[in-house]
Design a protein around this motif. Structure first.
Motif, PDB file in Angstrom:
ATOM      1  N   VAL A 226      -8.279  12.370  28.726  1.00  0.00           N
ATOM      2  CA  VAL A 226      -7.832  13.766  28.739  1.00  0.00           C
ATOM      3  C   VAL A 226      -8.771  14.651  29.558  1.00  0.00           C
ATOM      4  CG1 VAL A 226      -7.389  15.793  27.307  1.00  0.00           C
ATOM      5  CG2 VAL A 226      -6.494  13.556  26.616  1.00  0.00           C
ATOM      6  N   PRO A 227     -10.105  14.551  29.391  1.00  0.00           N
ATOM      7  CA  PRO A 227     -10.984  15.371  30.239  1.00  0.00           C
ATOM      8  C   PRO A 227     -10.792  15.111  31.732  1.00  0.00           C
ATOM      9  CG  PRO A 227     -12.210  14.491  28.380  1.00  0.00           C
ATOM     10  CD  PRO A 227     -10.878  13.820  28.365  1.00  0.00           C
ATOM     11  N   ALA A 228     -10.614  13.836  32.106  1.00  0.00           N
ATOM     12  CA  ALA A 228     -10.440  13.514  33.527  1.00  0.00           C
ATOM     13  C   ALA A 228      -9.123  14.070  34.059  1.00  0.00           C
ATOM     14  CB  ALA A 228     -10.502  12.006  33.738  1.00  0.00           C
ATOM     15  N   LEU A 229      -8.054  13.950  33.285  1.00  0.00           N
ATOM     16  CA  LEU A 229      -6.768  14.479  33.739  1.00  0.00           C
ATOM     17  C   LEU A 229      -6.804  15.998  33.826  1.00  0.00           C
ATOM     18  CD1 LEU A 229      -4.114  12.250  31.910  1.00  0.00           C
ATOM     19  CD2 LEU A 229      -5.164  11.946  34.157  1.00  0.00           C
ATOM     20  N   ASP A 230      -7.482  16.636  32.878  1.00  0.00           N
ATOM     21  CA  ASP A 230      -7.628  18.098  32.948  1.00  0.00           C
ATOM     22  C   ASP A 230      -8.386  18.503  34.207  1.00  0.00           C
ATOM     23  OD1 ASP A 230      -6.284  18.439  30.576  1.00  0.00           O
ATOM     24  OD2 ASP A 230      -8.078  18.722  29.352  1.00  0.00           O
ATOM     25  N   LEU A 231      -9.449  17.772  34.516  1.00  0.00           N
ATOM     26  CA  LEU A 231     -10.242  18.081  35.701  1.00  0.00           C
ATOM     27  C   LEU A 231      -9.425  17.875  36.967  1.00  0.00           C
ATOM     28  CD1 LEU A 231     -12.971  18.833  36.910  1.00  0.00           C
ATOM     29  CD2 LEU A 231     -13.631  16.413  36.768  1.00  0.00           C
ATOM     30  N   TYR A 232      -8.645  16.801  37.001  1.00  0.00           N
ATOM     31  CA  TYR A 232      -7.790  16.540  38.160  1.00  0.00           C
ATOM     32  C   TYR A 232      -6.814  17.685  38.374  1.00  0.00           C
ATOM     33  CZ  TYR A 232      -3.850  14.488  40.748  1.00  0.00           C
ATOM     34  OH  TYR A 232      -2.834  14.250  41.644  1.00  0.00           O
TER      35      TYR A 232
END
Length: 363
Positions: A226-232
């Motif tokens: 979730v953090p990586a997708l939010d950052l993307y």
């Protein structure tokens, strides 16, 4: 490159397109030849059941994984399929010269026009010693640190657009766009779209900044998903390729007719990972081998943690788990990887998932 060559079409009752990630698993008592035959069968099955794409992952020095040469395997699969997208999930860019990758995937694009994806990662896909042998250097940090520059070079080769004065201006990746500018040349309408793969925030941010599609390795880095997708999504800038973010997540999933069999195979997956993480990689163990293994308390803890991220059980249980994961992540596509000792169990798993979602069977 049209965005519709990236985005998949949802079939049946699936909330999002479904795809396949193949590690060409070699179980104990079987051969790489058998594993590769299973992959060809699975690619045909995935195509006939409406899965959107079929990717092969680069790994090295792992007896139980026969996917060290994705481009070779993908070339084989182009001869066994006609519609499904084929690609790398991924090619580890620091292991290879960008020109070589551009040539390989230009060749694949010529074999299967409009069906090839070029997914790139910056990890070695193996241990440090093997990575050093692949790269002919002990400075492994250089490959990761230079990833953005290597990526830019690769894209230049794919587009054949190095600027005047660049030392590579007169070098061309063939097959590629240069053939269209030669006497009698005809421009191909396609070139493999580049994807970035990752298990942390680095590739997520880079993919967003460049406006590229992004694939996250949820199957081995679930806490970062979730953090990586939010950052993307926060970093995304529209590009010629995409006008909005497009994120795929890799999911370890195994559906079986008997839920007890799924549990047995998942525990075998745990033993396989224990061996890998302790520097003793081997062929994928059978449930019988796994039952005979005496797990230490630390190993049991690791297996429990690893298994918690594998969606497994009956078809309905797997469907429920995938639906929940989609709701939590908002992923635009789910890419399923199924690990089992026997190839027929992997084939059956994808069939059960397709049935659970009512994916149509092509004539």
């Amino acid at each position: 490159m049209a965005a519709d060559e990236i985005r998949g079409e949802t079939h049946g009752t699936a909330p999002t397109p479904l795809s396949v990630l193949d590690l060409v698993t070699v179980g104990s008592g079987t051969t790489a030849t058998e594993a590769l035959r299973t992959s060809a069968t699975l690619a045909r099955q995935a195509e006939s059941r409406g899965f959107h794409r079929y990717w092969v992952a680069e790994h090295h020095s792992m007896p139980g994984v026969a996917s060290s040469s994705p481009a070779v395997i993908l070339a084989h699969l182009t001869a066994h399929t006609t519609r499904i997208r084929l690609g790398s999930g991924g090619v580890m860019l620091p292991n290879h010269a960008p020109l070589v990758i551009a040539e390989q995937f230009g060749t694949l694009e010529a074999l299967a026009p409009g069906r090839i994806d070029l997914g790139l990662g910056r990890a070695p896909g193996t241990d440090g010693a093997t990575a050093a042998a692949l790269r002919r250097t002990d400075r492994l940090d250089e490959g990761a640190d230079d990833f953005p520059q290597q990526l830019a070079e690769l894209i230049r080769f794919l587009d054949d657009d190095f600027p005047d004065g660049h030392p590579y201006r007169r070098i061309h990746a063939v097959p590629g766009p240069v053939q269209a500018t030669s006497p009698g040349g005809v421009q191909s309408p396609h070139r493999p779209p580049v994807w970035l793969l990752g298990s942390s925030g680095f590739s997520a941010r880079l993919a967003g900044t460049l406006g590229l599609p992004f694939a996250f390795a949820h199957h081995f880095s679930a806490h970062n998903t979730v953090p990586a997708l939010d950052l993307y999504r926060e970093s995304f800038r529209p590009s010629e390729l995409l006008d909005a973010p497009y994120a795929v997540i890799g999911v370890s999933a195994l559906a079986t007719d008997d839920p007890k069999e799924a549990a047995r195979q998942v525990r075998a997956t745990g033993l396989n990972m224990v061996r890998l993480r302790t520097g003793r990689p081997g062929l994928f163990p059978s449930p019988e081998e796994t039952q005979a293994h005496r797990f230490s308390a630390m190993e049991e803890e690791f297996v429990a943690s690893w298994s918690a991220n594998i969606v497994h059980g009956t078809a309905d249980e797997v469907r429920s788990g995938l639906d929940d994961l989609h709701k939590r992540t908002g992923a635009d596509e789910l890419m399923l990887t199924s690990h089992a000792h026997r190839g027929e169990l992997r084939l059956r798993s994808y069939e059960l998932v397709a049935d659970a979602y009512g994916l149509p069977t092509a004539a």
